[in-house]
Design a protein around this motif. Structure first.
Motif, PDB file in Angstrom:
ATOM      1  N   GLU A   1       0.494  20.498  15.698  1.00  0.00           N
ATOM      2  CA  GLU A   1       1.194  21.721  16.093  1.00  0.00           C
ATOM      3  C   GLU A   1       0.286  22.939  15.928  1.00  0.00           C
ATOM      4  O   GLU A   1       0.292  23.855  16.757  1.00  0.00           O
ATOM      5  CB  GLU A   1       2.470  21.896  15.257  1.00  0.00           C
ATOM      6  CG  GLU A   1       3.568  20.897  15.576  1.00  0.00           C
ATOM      7  CD  GLU A   1       4.012  20.951  17.030  1.00  0.00           C
ATOM      8  OE1 GLU A   1       4.170  22.070  17.559  1.00  0.00           O
ATOM      9  OE2 GLU A   1       4.178  19.882  17.642  1.00  0.00           O
ATOM     10  N   ALA A   2      -0.501  22.933  14.845  1.00  0.00           N
ATOM     11  CA  ALA A   2      -1.429  24.043  14.608  1.00  0.00           C
ATOM     12  C   ALA A   2      -2.580  24.024  15.610  1.00  0.00           C
ATOM     13  O   ALA A   2      -3.175  25.055  15.925  1.00  0.00           O
ATOM     14  CB  ALA A   2      -1.982  23.964  13.184  1.00  0.00           C
ATOM     15  N   MET A   3      -2.883  22.838  16.129  1.00  0.00           N
ATOM     16  CA  MET A   3      -4.002  22.658  17.054  1.00  0.00           C
ATOM     17  C   MET A   3      -3.648  23.070  18.484  1.00  0.00           C
ATOM     18  O   MET A   3      -4.518  23.482  19.260  1.00  0.00           O
ATOM     19  CB  MET A   3      -4.416  21.181  17.018  1.00  0.00           C
ATOM     20  CG  MET A   3      -5.832  20.886  17.450  1.00  0.00           C
ATOM     21  SD  MET A   3      -6.209  19.120  17.229  1.00  0.00           S
ATOM     22  CE  MET A   3      -6.413  19.039  15.446  1.00  0.00           C
TER      23      MET A   3
ATOM     24  N   LEU B   1      -9.359  24.561  11.210  1.00  0.00           N
ATOM     25  CA  LEU B   1      -8.170  23.778  10.873  1.00  0.00           C
ATOM     26  C   LEU B   1      -8.479  22.751   9.787  1.00  0.00           C
ATOM     27  O   LEU B   1      -7.616  22.410   8.978  1.00  0.00           O
ATOM     28  CB  LEU B   1      -7.634  23.076  12.120  1.00  0.00           C
ATOM     29  CG  LEU B   1      -7.056  23.992  13.209  1.00  0.00           C
ATOM     30  CD1 LEU B   1      -6.726  23.193  14.455  1.00  0.00           C
ATOM     31  CD2 LEU B   1      -5.813  24.711  12.699  1.00  0.00           C
ATOM     32  N   GLU B   2      -9.713  22.274   9.779  1.00  0.00           N
ATOM     33  CA  GLU B   2     -10.125  21.296   8.766  1.00  0.00           C
ATOM     34  C   GLU B   2      -9.982  21.866   7.358  1.00  0.00           C
ATOM     35  O   GLU B   2      -9.588  21.165   6.420  1.00  0.00           O
ATOM     36  CB  GLU B   2     -11.582  20.885   9.006  1.00  0.00           C
ATOM     37  CG  GLU B   2     -12.133  19.919   7.973  1.00  0.00           C
ATOM     38  CD  GLU B   2     -13.650  19.883   7.968  1.00  0.00           C
ATOM     39  OE1 GLU B   2     -14.213  19.378   6.976  1.00  0.00           O
ATOM     40  OE2 GLU B   2     -14.273  20.357   8.935  1.00  0.00           O
TER      41      GLU B   2
ATOM     42  N   THR C   1      -7.454  14.174   8.158  1.00  0.00           N
ATOM     43  CA  THR C   1      -6.251  14.463   8.943  1.00  0.00           C
ATOM     44  C   THR C   1      -6.610  15.014  10.316  1.00  0.00           C
ATOM     45  O   THR C   1      -6.031  14.612  11.334  1.00  0.00           O
ATOM     46  CB  THR C   1      -5.353  15.476   8.203  1.00  0.00           C
ATOM     47  OG1 THR C   1      -4.912  14.893   6.976  1.00  0.00           O
ATOM     48  CG2 THR C   1      -4.135  15.844   9.038  1.00  0.00           C
ATOM     49  N   ILE C   2      -7.577  15.927  10.356  1.00  0.00           N
ATOM     50  CA  ILE C   2      -7.975  16.508  11.640  1.00  0.00           C
ATOM     51  C   ILE C   2      -8.597  15.445  12.535  1.00  0.00           C
ATOM     52  O   ILE C   2      -8.283  15.348  13.727  1.00  0.00           O
ATOM     53  CB  ILE C   2      -8.962  17.677  11.428  1.00  0.00           C
ATOM     54  CG1 ILE C   2      -8.250  18.850  10.755  1.00  0.00           C
ATOM     55  CG2 ILE C   2      -9.557  18.126  12.760  1.00  0.00           C
ATOM     56  CD1 ILE C   2      -7.082  19.411  11.538  1.00  0.00           C
ATOM     57  N   ARG C   3      -9.468  14.613  11.968  1.00  0.00           N
ATOM     58  CA  ARG C   3     -10.104  13.584  12.798  1.00  0.00           C
ATOM     59  C   ARG C   3      -9.073  12.579  13.305  1.00  0.00           C
ATOM     60  O   ARG C   3      -9.130  12.152  14.462  1.00  0.00           O
ATOM     61  CB  ARG C   3     -11.207  12.862  12.019  1.00  0.00           C
ATOM     62  CG  ARG C   3     -12.056  11.973  12.928  1.00  0.00           C
ATOM     63  CD  ARG C   3     -13.336  11.532  12.289  1.00  0.00           C
ATOM     64  NE  ARG C   3     -13.122  10.541  11.254  1.00  0.00           N
ATOM     65  CZ  ARG C   3     -14.100   9.884  10.647  1.00  0.00           C
ATOM     66  NH1 ARG C   3     -15.359  10.151  10.955  1.00  0.00           N
ATOM     67  NH2 ARG C   3     -13.853   8.997   9.711  1.00  0.00           N
TER      68      ARG C   3
ATOM     69  N   LYS D   1      -5.911  11.946  21.500  1.00  0.00           N
ATOM     70  CA  LYS D   1      -6.999  11.860  22.487  1.00  0.00           C
ATOM     71  C   LYS D   1      -7.537  13.239  22.858  1.00  0.00           C
ATOM     72  O   LYS D   1      -7.664  13.596  24.037  1.00  0.00           O
ATOM     73  CB  LYS D   1      -6.515  11.115  23.739  1.00  0.00           C
ATOM     74  CG  LYS D   1      -6.108   9.672  23.456  1.00  0.00           C
ATOM     75  CD  LYS D   1      -5.644   8.957  24.709  1.00  0.00           C
ATOM     76  CE  LYS D   1      -5.250   7.517  24.390  1.00  0.00           C
ATOM     77  NZ  LYS D   1      -4.763   6.785  25.580  1.00  0.00           N
ATOM     78  N   ILE D   2      -7.836  14.001  21.818  1.00  0.00           N
ATOM     79  CA  ILE D   2      -8.363  15.354  21.998  1.00  0.00           C
ATOM     80  C   ILE D   2      -9.884  15.327  21.837  1.00  0.00           C
ATOM     81  O   ILE D   2     -10.396  14.797  20.849  1.00  0.00           O
ATOM     82  CB  ILE D   2      -7.747  16.322  20.969  1.00  0.00           C
ATOM     83  CG1 ILE D   2      -6.228  16.404  21.167  1.00  0.00           C
ATOM     84  CG2 ILE D   2      -8.374  17.707  21.077  1.00  0.00           C
ATOM     85  CD1 ILE D   2      -5.503  17.125  20.051  1.00  0.00           C
TER      86      ILE D   2
END
Length: 236
Positions: A69-71, A89-90, A97-99, A106-107
């Protein structure tokens, strides 16, 4: 890579909770990824006090939803995020979590020089190509770096903002533009000094044409090179 690590510690289709955490820690991935991979492999995680590993998976799942959601505001129309924004964000959600969020949704991460968000894979052969254009004096005129500078300026409307997104020294970013200005007869950009909404840098049509032409050239050369690479090096 996760499957290989799980196999090392698995006995009779069972993986202890302690070893599951060990796999996650050694690879720098989340427990959710280890748990999901184990499930895919038909491996059960055992000896978890009060379902400890399952709780971690639930917590990570919730964290991944929040991270996504933050991304969202940072994603472009091709479902990509700037490396600069992913790293911000990391610091809030943590690298695993970010990875995991990037992988699950699929970002793609763009403008990432170190490849820090790419998942490590086993040994494999990959062809890399680098294309650039020089002038008669051998000076690098145009290539991926200058294309990225123009591309990000078109998005941000600012040389300073572009240098921050690309993690590039402002002077180096400006030098890219000066080289382009020196070698092309047509004006590629216009910089308006001062403050307020009117200030900033705006690309002209020739700059967009140059970017698209280079990207097309790069894409076609990569397609041909990869096809020949597979034919010559990856024969069965």
């Amino acid at each position: 890579m996760v499957k290989e690590e799980i196999k090392k510690y698995t006995e009779e289709s069972r993986l202890t909770c302690a070893n599951a955490f060990k796999v996650a820690e050694s690879l720098g991935v989340g427990s959710m990824q280890v748990g999901n991979t184990a499930t895919e492999m038909g491996v059960k995680i055992k000896d978890c006090d009060l379902g400890q590993f399952g709780k971690f998976m639930q917590e990570e799942a919730a964290s991944s939803v929040a991270a996504y959601e933050a991304m969202k505001p940072f994603l472009d129309e091709r479902n990509r995020i700037n490396c600069h924004d992913a790293r911000k964000l990391e610091s809030e959600f943590g690298f695993p979590t970010i990875r995991a969020t990037l992988k699950n949704h699929k970002i793609d991460v763009k403008y990432c020089k170190l490849g820090c968000f790419k998942e490590k894979k086993g040994k494999q052969f990959t062809l890399k190509t680098k294309i650039w254009i020089e002038n008669s004096e051998g000076e690098l005129l145009f290539g991926k770096g200058k294309t990225e500078v123009l591309d990000v300026i078109s998005q941000t409307g600012s040389i300073k903002a572009a240098s921050e997104v690309l993690d590039m020294n402002y002077k180096k970013c400006w030098n890219h533009l000066k080289i382009l200005e020196k070698n092309f007869d047509d004006s590629l950009f216009e910089t308006k000094p001062g403050g307020g909404k009117s200030a900033g840098t705006e690309l002209k049509p020739k700059a967009y044409e140059l970017m698209e032409t280079y990207k097309q050239l790069e894409r076609e050369i990569e397609e041909f090179s990869n096809r020949r690479f597979k034919e010559l090096f990856l024969k069965k």
